[in-house]
Design an enzyme around this catalytic site. Sequence first.
Site: not given
Lengths: 305, 305
Positions: B63, B67-68, B213, B271
């Site tokens: 997504h 942070d991804h 997430d 995470h």
Amino acid sequence: MAEFDINILGCGSALPTTRHLATSQIIDLRDKLYMVDCGEGTQVQMRHMRIKFSRLNHIFISHLHGDHCFGLPGLLSTLGMLGRTGELVIHGPKELENYLRPVLTIFCKGLPYEIRINTVDTYQHSLIMEDRSLSVYSIPLKHRIPCCGYLFVEKQKEAHILREMTDFYQVPVRMMQEIKRGADFITEEGEIIPNARLTHPAKPAKRYAYCSDTAFYPNIIPYIEGVDLLYHEATFAECDAARAKETFHSTAKQAAEIAKRAQVKQLVIGHYSARYENLSQLKQEADEIYTDTTLANEGMVISLS
Amino acid sequence: MAEFDINILGCGSALPTTRHLATSQIIDLRDKLYMVDCGEGTQVQMRHMRIKFSRLNHIFISHLHGDHCFGLPGLLSTLGMLGRTGELVIHGPKELENYLRPVLTIFCKGLPYEIRINTVDTYQHSLIMEDRSLSVYSIPLKHRIPCCGYLFVEKQKEAHILREMTDFYQVPVRMMQEIKRGADFITEEGEIIPNARLTHPAKPAKRYAYCSDTAFYPNIIPYIEGVDLLYHEATFAECDAARAKETFHSTAKQAAEIAKRAQVKQLVIGHYSARYENLSQLKQEADEIYTDTTLANEGMVISLS
């Protein structure tokens, strides 16, 4: 309180290594923070160096190569998550806006603070920003794309009042500000008390010049003459001088040559190519021209005061 | 040679800490590399873990939260500088294209390799890519923005020929391929030699599910039932369950609940929210539901074979 510290967050160049991080520095001037460049990983390195995110109000970007600005999206997002409300100003070349706008649109919806982008003409030496402590000027550099360095000029601080002297001459409180700024005092009897008897002079204001990335470019000398500290890129050793020329970078020797001709008080080199595992060669080549060059390193803090 | 390894490059969440890096993993399947998510700092972490850039051909983005994926621009630039020529495929939600195109235009002029963006419908469970060793499926997750996990399904390897047996029965070379795939052998005399006498079975094919997430979302259970390894996000401890719900994240207990109900063979959680200095609480809460949960950590390598 830091008077005028330069924090080296990263001093590597484009290719990632385990030895150096991408370029970023933070100038800490009387506890206000000014960032220069923001390579990938800068926000994590701020944590490692315990640098307070909240004290940062200005970021200066030298040019739009990734190793100097790919840390911006993460840092800007984080400042939002930390609840920042004050305006953040990012100074940099024209292309900066094209880079940041889509990122802000996609990732930073509802950011609780304003980001103002201040476009810098990288071909001019001009005043970029000014506040109570500092003036920042651009330094046109010679690179593959529009690129400038930044000159940080501390403002002269006010003199320190010698309390026992002002008490002795019964200087009224309303006069103190003027005396701090250099005024003499005239007593009721009309005696002139020279400022030098009432004050202790503040330390001389300091200047720091950041010059990265650039080919060997003596045109910058008038702008950086006599600065207290010069950070000059030294991507290559002399054996790779041809590569330096081709890619519009400098060798350590060339950085030292600039430092010598500009009679700067201290030289720090960085932006090392990933090819050098050992940097002693760069230092040695610089030291032959300019005595006692400092090799930048992650986590290094250089105090000018 | 790695048979089927999961390399944890980063398992922190959005706020930077000195303890964890932003999310990224590399699946090493028979020496071909598949990346899942690419948070800021991923390329440097690849260097630290000595992961070869050249073996990476597919990147899967769950997504569009920074942070991804904020490590993508740096990684894509680096692959170009390293002289990559083979196509790189980046799989991810629709918004990925809007994020990457401006970055590629500004920073990656003249890249020596092609980047293909494969848009994934995050609301469907479907086959995303397939090669000789592997099939990858999307797993619809429940997050604040379109988001999916990925299921990595190894293809069944061929059986190993028992050379002394095929020699004994004088199996001709042209038959070997079929026998590896399970065929029996019929001798000239018409005798049927069952495959089991000629081969030693390959190890069973493995499955790895990456789910981050996501809020607690039992709908994913049918897709991940019985997998060899489940990575499930566990951003929060149970005391912060309300915050988990609000932000569409899971608690460690909820991750364990999914693992238990799906009867997965191994659970790894990650995470982590920046608020937990010590993760033993997360492990303890998960272990109450699903025995022996593994806490992901930077540099960890989990072998499925």
